[in-house]
Design a protein around this motif. Structure first.
Motif, PDB file in Angstrom:
ATOM      1  N   GLY A 126       0.807  -1.216   0.000  1.00 22.49           N
ATOM      2  CA  GLY A 126       0.000   0.000   0.000  1.00 22.49           C
ATOM      3  C   GLY A 126       0.836   1.260   0.000  1.00 22.49           C
ATOM      4  N   ARG A 127       2.096   1.128  -0.328  1.00 23.24           N
ATOM      5  CA  ARG A 127       3.031   2.256  -0.425  1.00 23.24           C
ATOM      6  C   ARG A 127       4.200   1.827  -1.298  1.00 23.24           C
ATOM      7  NH1 ARG A 127       7.385   0.568   2.354  1.00 23.24           N
ATOM      8  NH2 ARG A 127       7.049  -0.851   4.130  1.00 23.24           N
ATOM      9  N   ALA A 128       4.998   2.791  -1.685  1.00 23.40           N
ATOM     10  CA  ALA A 128       6.182   2.460  -2.470  1.00 23.40           C
ATOM     11  C   ALA A 128       7.195   1.747  -1.586  1.00 23.40           C
ATOM     12  CB  ALA A 128       6.797   3.728  -3.044  1.00 23.40           C
ATOM     13  N   PRO A 129       7.794   0.665  -2.054  1.00 26.40           N
ATOM     14  CA  PRO A 129       8.763  -0.062  -1.233  1.00 26.40           C
ATOM     15  C   PRO A 129      10.078   0.695  -1.112  1.00 26.40           C
ATOM     16  CG  PRO A 129       8.732  -0.969  -3.440  1.00 26.40           C
ATOM     17  CD  PRO A 129       7.625   0.054  -3.389  1.00 26.40           C
ATOM     18  N   THR A 130      10.808   0.410  -0.048  1.00 33.77           N
ATOM     19  CA  THR A 130      12.153   0.963   0.079  1.00 33.77           C
ATOM     20  C   THR A 130      13.089   0.206  -0.869  1.00 33.77           C
ATOM     21  OG1 THR A 130      12.798  -0.601   1.813  1.00 33.77           O
ATOM     22  CG2 THR A 130      11.714   1.448   2.507  1.00 33.77           C
ATOM     23  N   ASP A 131      14.268   0.767  -1.081  1.00 35.38           N
ATOM     24  CA  ASP A 131      15.253   0.079  -1.920  1.00 35.38           C
ATOM     25  C   ASP A 131      15.604  -1.286  -1.325  1.00 35.38           C
ATOM     26  OD1 ASP A 131      15.287   2.166  -3.675  1.00 35.38           O
ATOM     27  OD2 ASP A 131      17.174   3.024  -2.965  1.00 35.38           O
TER      28      ASP A 131
END
Length: 255
Positions: A126-131
């Motif tokens: 539900g959000r952009a993933p971290t690297d």
């Protein structure tokens, strides 16, 4: 032709004179006039080469590329020298990156895997993933993932640069949604497009340069001041001046 006569001539006039005489003085003057392009590209791409070269090295290599470009440029056959040499300098930087093994192997395959992973994880989380999350998902080291994403950004910039036809003027590509701030958005077709090209061409040399560096190369006012070796307030003043002229030209075009 003495130095005063050379400095008094336009770029087009100097190119035509150079084709006839191959004058070292003319080539030197043209090189100085287009040095800002090398500086702006060095700023733009510095994250791509910073691991193996300094901006000064890129600028030095770019100066050589300009001199070679002046020898090869034919104003009757090639597109504008600004576009011609920008592509050559960007290509030069990419060649240097390849020689220094900067471009990752299997770049295109890895980039697709990363893009798919980000899409999948965004839906799940539900959000952009971290690297770190994206790297773990594709089984890749974080540093390699970051390197590929940085490379992807550069490739996108290059792709946009290469989409211009030989007769296109990249200065026409001014990104904005607010037509009250930039008049170009309302005039992107037909005869009015040519009118805009003429309006940009009628700007003073420093005004055209600032419009190009700000809207095409995405440099900020401070960076433009460094490239042009003038104060930041002067850059802002010239930018505002250029925009007022373009607005007036567009208003006059439809009256």
């Amino acid at each position: 032709m003495d130095s005063y006569e050379i400095k008094a001539k336009s770029n087009d006039e100097l190119f035509r004179e150079y084709r006839k005489t191959k004058s070292r003085e003319i080539r030197q003057e043209l090189t100085l006039r287009y040095l800002y392009i090398v500086k702006s590209i060095a700023y733009q791409m510095r994250e791509m080469y910073s691991s193996f070269m300094q901006p000064e090295d890129i600028i030095n290599e770019g100066v050589i590329e300009i001199m070679k470009g002046i020898d090869r440029y034919d104003p009757d056959k090639d597109n504008k020298f600004d576009t011609f040499i920008s592509r050559r300098i960007r290509g030069m930087v990419i060649d240097l990156m390849r020689k220094n093994d900067w471009m990752p192997r299997n770049y295109h395959k890895d980039r697709k895997s990363i893009e798919d992973a980000i899409t999948q994880l965004t839906g799940t989380l539900g959000r952009a993933p971290t690297d770190e999350e994206a790297a773990a998902y594709v089984g890749m080291e974080v540093k390699k993932l970051q390197k590929i994403r940085t490379m992807s950004t550069m490739v996108n910039v290059l792709s946009l640069d290469m989409t211009y036809d030989d007769n296109d003027d990249p200065l026409l590509q001014v990104p904005t949604d607010d037509v009250s701030v930039q008049p170009e958005k309302s005039f992107m077709q037909g005869e009015t497009l040519r009118m805009l090209a003429k309006a940009i061409g009628d700007l003073a040399e420093k005004e055209r340069m600032i419009i190009s560096l700000y809207y095409v190369d995405n440099l900020n006012m401070s960076q433009i001041a460094d490239v042009m070796e003038i104060s930041q307030p002067r850059v802002s003043q010239l930018h505002s001046q250029a925009i007022r002229k373009l607005k007036k030209a567009m208003v006059d075009a439809v009256q």
